[in-house]
Design an enzyme around this catalytic site. Sequence first.
Site, PDB file in Angstrom:
ATOM      1  N   ASP A  17       1.050  -0.981  -0.036  1.00 19.52           N
ATOM      2  CA  ASP A  17      -0.094   0.109  -0.137  1.00 19.52           C
ATOM      3  C   ASP A  17       0.974   1.299   0.310  1.00 19.52           C
ATOM      4  OD1 ASP A  17      -1.764  -1.836  -0.102  1.00 19.52           O
ATOM      5  OD2 ASP A  17      -3.382  -0.981   1.665  1.00 19.52           O
ATOM      6  N   LYS A  40      -7.060  -4.508  -3.625  1.00 19.31           N
ATOM      7  CA  LYS A  40      -7.761  -5.746  -2.201  1.00 19.31           C
ATOM      8  C   LYS A  40      -8.977  -4.456  -1.426  1.00 19.31           C
ATOM      9  CE  LYS A  40      -4.274  -3.918   0.964  1.00 19.31           C
ATOM     10  NZ  LYS A  40      -4.767  -2.893   2.048  1.00 19.31           N
ATOM     11  N   CYS A  94      -2.460  -2.761   7.426  1.00 20.32           N
ATOM     12  CA  CYS A  94      -2.159  -3.695   6.421  1.00 20.32           C
ATOM     13  C   CYS A  94      -1.256  -4.815   6.306  1.00 20.32           C
ATOM     14  CB  CYS A  94      -2.676  -2.733   5.119  1.00 20.32           C
ATOM     15  SG  CYS A  94      -4.378  -2.136   4.942  1.00 20.32           S
TER      16      CYS A  94
HETATM   17  C1  VGL Z   1      -4.542   0.911   5.353  1.00 27.98           C
HETATM   18  C2  VGL Z   1      -6.679   2.340   6.915  1.00 27.98           C
HETATM   19  C3  VGL Z   1      -6.903   1.711   6.257  1.00 27.98           C
HETATM   20  C4  VGL Z   1      -3.596   0.039   5.401  1.00 27.98           C
HETATM   21  C5  VGL Z   1      -6.013   0.882   4.546  1.00 27.98           C
HETATM   22  O1  VGL Z   1      -2.723  -0.020   4.012  1.00 27.98           O
HETATM   23  O2  VGL Z   1      -2.731   0.015   6.539  1.00 27.98           O
HETATM   24  N1  VGL Z   1      -5.281   1.964   6.880  1.00 27.98           N
HETATM   25  N2  VGL Z   1      -7.803   1.344   4.919  1.00 27.98           N
END
Ligand code: VGL
Length: 201
Positions: free
Chosen positions: A16, A102, A141
């Site tokens: 991410d 995802k 994540c």
């Molecule tokens: C994430 C919060 C909401 C992450 C994704 O990638 O850690 N954190 N969505």
Amino acid sequence: MSAIHLDRGDALLVIDMQVDFLPGGALGVAAGHEVVAPINHLIALYREQGLPVVASRDWHPQDHCSFAAQGGPWPPHCVAGTPGAAFAAELALPDDAIVVSKADSAGADAYSAFNGTALAQQLRERGIERVTVCGLATDYCVLNTVTDALEEGFDTLIVPEAMRAVDVDPGDGTRALDRMVARGAVPVRLNAAGMTALSVA
Ligand code: VGL
Ligand code: ZN
């Protein structure tokens, strides 16, 4: 401190590394930009040896259940196809990186790159037995991806200097690292020659 030797069963998982998770983004992680350089170093190490690089991305519809307007915990972030969902411009992703999207349906969230994706199968098809995990965010994540990687039977290395935490509660990131190690992940650090184990499993 023992050196880690990469072989053909290794893959890198970059979690991410998206504009919205970097400082100034919709859900900016403090100091998130500091991980770009160590991750680029990791990418170079894996590519030198012809090893796969996987990049996951949060890829939400605009009415995703994790957004505050739907009663979720987060501001809108990483809406599929928007500039905020793009990979960080400074990230040196190879052209043949395996991109895993995802949490791309409105009704379900997925922190782990294994959740609702074909990632485990894609790795096994390539003969991958060990993954190295880095990226954002340590306490969401990354934590969930590492937990699932171990449950799927992959040996799992983690690179603390190449992750940062949201830290909704102070210490969340540190606790997440402790949990990953308690479950069997092996922390490593980067040096000029490659990677070194931080502790013996
Ligand atoms: C994430 C919060 C909401 C992450 C994704 O990638 O850690 N954190 N969505
Ligand atoms: Zn999200």
